[in-house]
Each structure stands twice: as structure tokens, then as C-alpha cells.
Design a protein around this motif. Sequence first.
Motif, PDB file in Angstrom:
ATOM      1  N   UNK A 140       0.764  -1.351  -0.035  1.00 58.73           N
ATOM      2  CA  UNK A 140       0.624  -0.280   0.048  1.00 58.73           C
ATOM      3  C   UNK A 140       1.191   1.125   0.189  1.00 58.73           C
ATOM      4  N   UNK A 141       0.205   2.501  -0.753  1.00 59.29           N
ATOM      5  CA  UNK A 141       0.785   3.795  -0.938  1.00 59.29           C
ATOM      6  C   UNK A 141       1.148   3.647   1.078  1.00 59.29           C
ATOM      7  N   UNK A 142       2.637   4.766   1.434  1.00 58.74           N
ATOM      8  CA  UNK A 142       2.677   5.256   2.217  1.00 58.74           C
ATOM      9  C   UNK A 142       3.387   6.211   2.418  1.00 58.74           C
ATOM     10  N   UNK A 143       2.642   7.478   2.417  1.00 58.33           N
ATOM     11  CA  UNK A 143       3.035   8.599   2.826  1.00 58.33           C
ATOM     12  C   UNK A 143       4.067   9.036   1.659  1.00 58.33           C
ATOM     13  N   UNK A 144       5.226   9.957   1.697  1.00 55.11           N
ATOM     14  CA  UNK A 144       6.902  10.252   0.602  1.00 55.11           C
ATOM     15  C   UNK A 144       6.907   9.195   0.565  1.00 55.11           C
ATOM     16  N   UNK A 145       7.338   8.227   1.108  1.00 52.93           N
ATOM     17  CA  UNK A 145       8.126   6.708   0.625  1.00 52.93           C
ATOM     18  C   UNK A 145       7.746   5.358   0.840  1.00 52.93           C
ATOM     19  N   UNK A 146       6.840   5.470  -0.345  1.00 59.99           N
ATOM     20  CA  UNK A 146       6.258   4.187  -0.615  1.00 59.99           C
ATOM     21  C   UNK A 146       7.448   3.210  -1.054  1.00 59.99           C
ATOM     22  N   UNK A 147       6.687   1.555  -1.364  1.00 57.04           N
ATOM     23  CA  UNK A 147       7.526   1.626  -1.941  1.00 57.04           C
ATOM     24  C   UNK A 147       7.130   0.472  -3.507  1.00 57.04           C
ATOM     25  N   UNK A 148       8.305   0.490  -4.223  1.00 56.07           N
ATOM     26  CA  UNK A 148       8.258  -0.031  -5.385  1.00 56.07           C
ATOM     27  C   UNK A 148       7.206  -0.275  -5.859  1.00 56.07           C
ATOM     28  N   UNK A 149       6.515  -1.824  -5.006  1.00 56.38           N
ATOM     29  CA  UNK A 149       6.086  -2.275  -5.113  1.00 56.38           C
ATOM     30  C   UNK A 149       4.227  -2.125  -5.070  1.00 56.38           C
ATOM     31  N   UNK A 150       4.747  -1.090  -3.838  1.00 56.54           N
ATOM     32  CA  UNK A 150       3.096  -0.857  -4.099  1.00 56.54           C
ATOM     33  C   UNK A 150       2.848   0.630  -4.988  1.00 56.54           C
ATOM     34  N   UNK A 151       4.035   1.558  -6.062  1.00 58.93           N
ATOM     35  CA  UNK A 151       3.869   1.514  -6.683  1.00 58.93           C
ATOM     36  C   UNK A 151       3.011   1.234  -8.186  1.00 58.93           C
ATOM     37  N   UNK A 152       3.869   0.239  -7.917  1.00 56.09           N
ATOM     38  CA  UNK A 152       3.753  -0.607 -10.119  1.00 56.09           C
ATOM     39  C   UNK A 152       2.342  -1.126  -9.085  1.00 56.09           C
ATOM     40  N   UNK A 153       1.453  -1.587  -8.255  1.00 53.68           N
ATOM     41  CA  UNK A 153       0.525  -1.862  -8.052  1.00 53.68           C
ATOM     42  C   UNK A 153      -0.478  -1.143  -8.458  1.00 53.68           C
ATOM     43  N   UNK A 154      -0.150   0.522  -8.062  1.00 55.83           N
ATOM     44  CA  UNK A 154      -0.815   1.012  -8.146  1.00 55.83           C
ATOM     45  C   UNK A 154      -0.943   1.726  -9.352  1.00 55.83           C
ATOM     46  N   UNK A 155      -0.025   1.712 -10.198  1.00 57.12           N
ATOM     47  CA  UNK A 155      -0.187   1.861 -11.348  1.00 57.12           C
ATOM     48  C   UNK A 155      -1.087   0.386 -12.247  1.00 57.12           C
ATOM     49  N   UNK A 156      -0.847  -0.531 -12.071  1.00 51.33           N
ATOM     50  CA  UNK A 156      -1.080  -1.928 -13.201  1.00 51.33           C
ATOM     51  C   UNK A 156      -2.762  -1.835 -12.427  1.00 51.33           C
ATOM     52  N   UNK A 157      -3.502  -1.012 -11.088  1.00 46.93           N
ATOM     53  CA  UNK A 157      -4.776  -1.386 -10.936  1.00 46.93           C
ATOM     54  C   UNK A 157      -5.121   0.017 -11.169  1.00 46.93           C
ATOM     55  N   UNK A 158      -4.905   0.371 -11.676  1.00 42.32           N
ATOM     56  CA  UNK A 158      -5.405   1.848 -12.855  1.00 42.32           C
ATOM     57  C   UNK A 158      -6.185   2.473 -11.546  1.00 42.32           C
TER      58      UNK A 158
END
Length: 408
Positions: free
Chosen positions: A192-210
Motif C-alpha cells: 500500500x502507498x504510505x506517505x512520501x516513502x512508498x515502496x516500488x511494489x506499492x507504486x507498481x501495484x497502484x499503476x496496474x490497478x488503474x
Amino acid sequence: MQVTGIIAEYNPFHNGHLYQINKIRTQSDARIIAVMSGSFTQRGEATLLDKWERARLAVLCGCDLVLELPFVFACRSAQDFARGGVALLSRLGIVDTLAFGAEHDDITALTELAAELDKPAVQARLHQTVGQGRSYAQAITDILGTDNDTTCILHQPNNILALEYLRSLQLLSSPLKPLLIARQGAGYHEPKLAGTLASATAIRRHLYNSGAVEELQPSLPPAVYERLRNITATELPQMNRLLLPLKTKLLTSQIADLQACYGVNEGLENRICDCARQAADWTSLIKAVTTKRYPSSRIARTLMYLLLGLSSAEMAAFSGQGPLYARLLAASPRGKEMLHSIKIHSSIPLLTKTSQYLTSQKRCQNPADLPPLAAMLRYDTLATDLRALTCPAGTARNDFQQSPLFLA
């Protein structure tokens, strides 16, 4: 001239990576060389953006030079990934320091664990434990996790990678000095996205989940956000697009050729073939083949080796040779100034043009007939083309036509 090396994937470059670079800058005015995965990650997945675009963004965000870690080290286990990156940086002849992140901030404790891990008795137990079906990370924890504090350290993925960097520095007698920068923000696999220091995993998942791309802005440097906010679904790699080519490969290959593939042993080829017949998508295939003995990341990498025809014999040769070239992807003005020093001091050639060593026609030859450097480079180019197959819109760049990017 102080030079610091980083080994990374930048998939994508985010604020955690920017934090690391800024911390390096606060300690010295070092020039920064990043050795970066090319078209596929260590976990056997196509990168979000192509290697030139990721290199461009890394330079805009503070790196001076970005070099490609050859596929045969980038798409490997943590120890091989680390060893390949450390060897490449060491062979440049100008790098002083290796900077890396870890959840644990005690370099002494990590160095002691790395030394313990390299003891012959521990290595013997490690091979035995892995042979019994434990994953590498689980086996290390079983053997070295003699107390709660150590077990906690070994449960963190960046700590494991830090141990491998430290082991590689020692094994290769590298002149590089380790620089530990404590990891900040979300955990490596935090979904999950977490503030200003999110993981690359969360960023990719967010993009793929539209998800709303605007929600990524706090987690990304401005240049990266500007690139990703305009990305389309057809630009994003879809691993499912490799399922049919893989099924075709399995259908038309001789069993002996499958058995010769790196990562295939103990009848794994039969399990892959059986599961592939029923698999509806790439993820379900990996899940079906995965066992306690064969974790999903290893299976994902093995499927890449099958598609590329990478044999155990070839990989053994590559491992023994180490990286044979430094492939330039992008440079800042300060980085461009470093190229002359690299050419003077490096023990491996600085590669700016693929055709210096490999053409598309030569790539079609029997790999056994190619010189070692060209044989290694061949897999970088194949991986680039394989990644292009995952993108519905295709890609404009390829290794035989794309030059390094020099940013003003």
C-alpha cells in the motif's frame, strides 16, 4: 575525485532512492555511478519502463552515470545479483565506495553476520538446508537466527541483500568501502502507498490497478511523476503476453534441451510442462509450479531462462567470468567527464555501441561460437526484445540502434 557506486533496479525510481542519493551527497561531493538492472528484474519480471528511460530518470534525480548490470547477473538470486554488481563496480577502477540500504543500521552487526555466513561449516549447513526444501532466506534464518534480534534482522529483504553485498566485497577482495544508509519509509514489499516513502511494489501495484495516478505524486520525484502520470495501459508490460511463447517453446523443445536450461533440475521441467498446459495466465503458472523447495521468484526466473534458452553450462561460464563490460545507458555532464577515467583505469571495456561487439546477424549464430563478451551481451539484447513482447504498444528502442543518453 570521490566516486560512490550503487546497485539498483529503479523500478521505478522513487523518493526512497532519492533519499539515498541525498544522504550520499551530504557526506561528500561524490560522483555517483549506478549499476542498474536492464530489461528484467531480479525476480524475473519485466521492468516498468525500459532501461534507457529508467536510466534517464535516475540521472535527472542525481546519478551521474548509469551502467547496465548484464542480464545474466541481474535476473539471478540475491547473492549472484550482488556479486555481479560489486564485480562490475570494482572493475571500473575508479569507484571508492559502495552505498546500499538496509533496514538494520548497524554495519558492524551486518559485517559479522556476513563473515559468519561465509564460514565453511555454515555454508555446508546452508547447502544442506536449501537441499531439504527451505528457501535461501529461510535457510539463513534457520542457521544464523540464534536469538530474536538476529532473527529479526534476517527477516528483512534489504538486510539479506546487504549481507550479500558485504560477502561479495570480501569474496572479490574488492577495494570498495561499504557505506550503509538505513532504509526509510515503507517496507520493501509493502503493498500500500504510505506517505512520501512508498515502496516500488506499492507504486507498481497502484499503476496496474488503474488507481488515480495523482495519488503517486507524494511518493515520486517530480521527473518520475511527470513520466508516469502520462503512461498508458498499453505501455505497461504484461507478463501474460509471454505465456503463449513459453507454451510454444515447451511444446517444440526436446526434453534434453529443457533439462539443460539453467535452473531446471530434479524433474522440474516435467512440472513446468504439466502446469503450463493448464495455466490460464502467467501468474497462475508461477503459482502452480511453486513449491516449498522452489519459491516463486526462482520459478519466475527459470521461465525467463527457458524462453531465452540460457543453459546451465553458459551460466556457469558467465559466473566464473563476472561482468565483461560496462554498458553505458545514461550520463550527466559530470558523469560524461568520468568516462575518460573509466577508459584509462577499467579492466573491462566501456561499451557505448552494441555493434562494437555484437550485431543482430551475429546474434543469430550458435552462442558457443561467439566470444565470451558477445555471448554475455547477447542475452542483454534478447532480454530487451523479450520485454518488448510484453508491451501491447511495443517499444521504439532496441540495443542495436539506441545510443547512450547524455543529459544537459
